[in-house]
Design a protein around this motif. Structure first.
Motif, PDB file in Angstrom:
ATOM      1  N   UNK A   8       0.791  -1.147   0.032  1.00 39.48           N
ATOM      2  CA  UNK A   8       0.190  -0.240  -0.095  1.00 39.48           C
ATOM      3  C   UNK A   8       0.813   1.292  -0.046  1.00 39.48           C
ATOM      4  N   UNK A   9       1.875   1.400   0.915  1.00 37.60           N
ATOM      5  CA  UNK A   9       2.725   2.429   0.922  1.00 37.60           C
ATOM      6  C   UNK A   9       3.441   2.622  -0.414  1.00 37.60           C
ATOM      7  N   UNK A  10       4.029   1.516  -0.983  1.00 41.20           N
ATOM      8  CA  UNK A  10       4.608   1.631  -2.235  1.00 41.20           C
ATOM      9  C   UNK A  10       3.645   2.208  -3.228  1.00 41.20           C
ATOM     10  N   UNK A  11       2.548   1.765  -3.347  1.00 41.39           N
ATOM     11  CA  UNK A  11       1.700   2.239  -4.357  1.00 41.39           C
ATOM     12  C   UNK A  11       1.210   3.696  -4.229  1.00 41.39           C
ATOM     13  N   UNK A  12       1.169   4.227  -3.082  1.00 44.63           N
ATOM     14  CA  UNK A  12       1.041   5.678  -2.557  1.00 44.63           C
ATOM     15  C   UNK A  12       2.310   6.377  -3.077  1.00 44.63           C
ATOM     16  N   UNK A  13       3.630   5.916  -2.706  1.00 42.19           N
ATOM     17  CA  UNK A  13       4.515   6.638  -3.325  1.00 42.19           C
ATOM     18  C   UNK A  13       4.466   6.764  -4.863  1.00 42.19           C
ATOM     19  N   UNK A  14       4.164   5.748  -5.594  1.00 41.13           N
ATOM     20  CA  UNK A  14       4.423   5.387  -6.913  1.00 41.13           C
ATOM     21  C   UNK A  14       3.173   6.562  -7.491  1.00 41.13           C
ATOM     22  N   UNK A  15       2.039   6.588  -6.964  1.00 38.12           N
ATOM     23  CA  UNK A  15       0.996   7.433  -7.216  1.00 38.12           C
ATOM     24  C   UNK A  15       1.301   8.716  -7.242  1.00 38.12           C
ATOM     25  N   UNK A  16       1.716   9.223  -6.066  1.00 37.41           N
ATOM     26  CA  UNK A  16       1.897  10.548  -5.808  1.00 37.41           C
ATOM     27  C   UNK A  16       3.154  11.060  -6.763  1.00 37.41           C
ATOM     28  N   UNK A  17       4.369  10.184  -6.965  1.00 42.67           N
ATOM     29  CA  UNK A  17       5.233  10.560  -7.914  1.00 42.67           C
ATOM     30  C   UNK A  17       4.804  10.673  -9.261  1.00 42.67           C
ATOM     31  N   UNK A  18       3.781   9.920  -9.757  1.00 37.09           N
ATOM     32  CA  UNK A  18       3.349   9.938 -10.691  1.00 37.09           C
ATOM     33  C   UNK A  18       2.416  11.123 -10.998  1.00 37.09           C
ATOM     34  N   UNK A  19       1.767  11.421  -9.970  1.00 37.99           N
ATOM     35  CA  UNK A  19       0.602  12.534 -10.342  1.00 37.99           C
ATOM     36  C   UNK A  19       1.316  13.959 -10.307  1.00 37.99           C
ATOM     37  N   UNK A  20       2.532  13.996  -9.762  1.00 37.28           N
ATOM     38  CA  UNK A  20       3.407  15.316  -9.831  1.00 37.28           C
ATOM     39  C   UNK A  20       4.391  15.249 -10.835  1.00 37.28           C
ATOM     40  N   UNK A  21       4.539  14.046 -11.676  1.00 38.39           N
ATOM     41  CA  UNK A  21       5.274  14.104 -12.988  1.00 38.39           C
ATOM     42  C   UNK A  21       6.994  13.998 -12.678  1.00 38.39           C
ATOM     43  N   UNK A  22       7.110  13.452 -11.600  1.00 35.07           N
ATOM     44  CA  UNK A  22       8.505  13.073 -11.198  1.00 35.07           C
ATOM     45  C   UNK A  22       8.727  11.589 -11.567  1.00 35.07           C
ATOM     46  N   UNK A  23       9.880  11.299 -12.106  1.00 36.79           N
ATOM     47  CA  UNK A  23      10.438  10.017 -12.636  1.00 36.79           C
ATOM     48  C   UNK A  23      11.221   9.318 -11.363  1.00 36.79           C
ATOM     49  N   UNK A  24      11.095   8.174 -11.314  1.00 37.90           N
ATOM     50  CA  UNK A  24      12.032   7.383 -10.290  1.00 37.90           C
ATOM     51  C   UNK A  24      13.473   7.778 -10.064  1.00 37.90           C
ATOM     52  N   UNK A  25      14.060   8.172 -11.233  1.00 39.14           N
ATOM     53  CA  UNK A  25      15.403   8.776 -11.262  1.00 39.14           C
ATOM     54  C   UNK A  25      15.259  10.058 -10.469  1.00 39.14           C
ATOM     55  N   UNK A  26      14.344  10.921 -10.552  1.00 39.62           N
ATOM     56  CA  UNK A  26      14.420  12.259  -9.975  1.00 39.62           C
ATOM     57  C   UNK A  26      14.228  11.930  -8.426  1.00 39.62           C
ATOM     58  N   UNK A  27      13.203  11.124  -8.446  1.00 38.06           N
ATOM     59  CA  UNK A  27      12.944  10.963  -6.870  1.00 38.06           C
ATOM     60  C   UNK A  27      14.172  10.415  -6.079  1.00 38.06           C
ATOM     61  N   UNK A  28      14.841   9.331  -6.752  1.00 39.08           N
ATOM     62  CA  UNK A  28      15.967   8.751  -6.138  1.00 39.08           C
ATOM     63  C   UNK A  28      17.034   9.711  -5.799  1.00 39.08           C
TER      64      UNK A  28
END
Length: 119
Positions: A8-28
């Motif tokens: 659940x926490x992982x999905x919420x991270x992915x969802x928020x990241x995706x909603x603001x248009x941030x890539x996994x690389x940028x978040x990392x």
């Protein structure tokens, strides 16, 4: 074995990241880790420590509690179907919120009428 809360926490991270248009690389990069670790968090493969979740929350500009929203005690035992795991649904939601509010309301009304005619 993946724990439902970690998923659940992982999905919420992915969802928020995706909603603001941030890539996994940028978040990392913001958090100071490798993007592969973000992938593992988002799938629930790895648990997110409290301090790392704090850093992710700051990077995604949400309170830590955001990642636990929608998680009921029952879901900790038996996870519900998550329509936000569907990329098409996320894209639809993201697009929907880019539409001006008055047009968005009309689109919402149209979707409701169309869904009633199918049922």
């Amino acid at each position: 074995m993946k724990h439902p809360v970690d998923i659940h926490v992982g999905k919420r991270i992915r969802h928020r990241r995706w909603m603001i248009g941030t890539t996994q690389q940028q978040l990392a990069e913001k958090v100071g880790i490798k993007f592969q670790q973000i992938q593992k968090y988002e799938t629930g493969m790895n648990r997110v420590s409290a301090s790392r979740l704090w850093d992710i929350a700051e990077a995604l500009e949400v309170p830590v509690a955001h990642f636990f929203e929608g998680l009921e005690e029952k879901e900790a035992v038996e996870p519900a179907v998550d329509f936000l795991a569907d990329k098409e649904a996320l894209e639809l939601i993201r697009s929907y919120y880019t539409i001006p509010e008055n047009q968005r309301r009309r689109l919402f009304d149209l979707a409701r009428v169309l869904s009633e005619s199918v049922a």
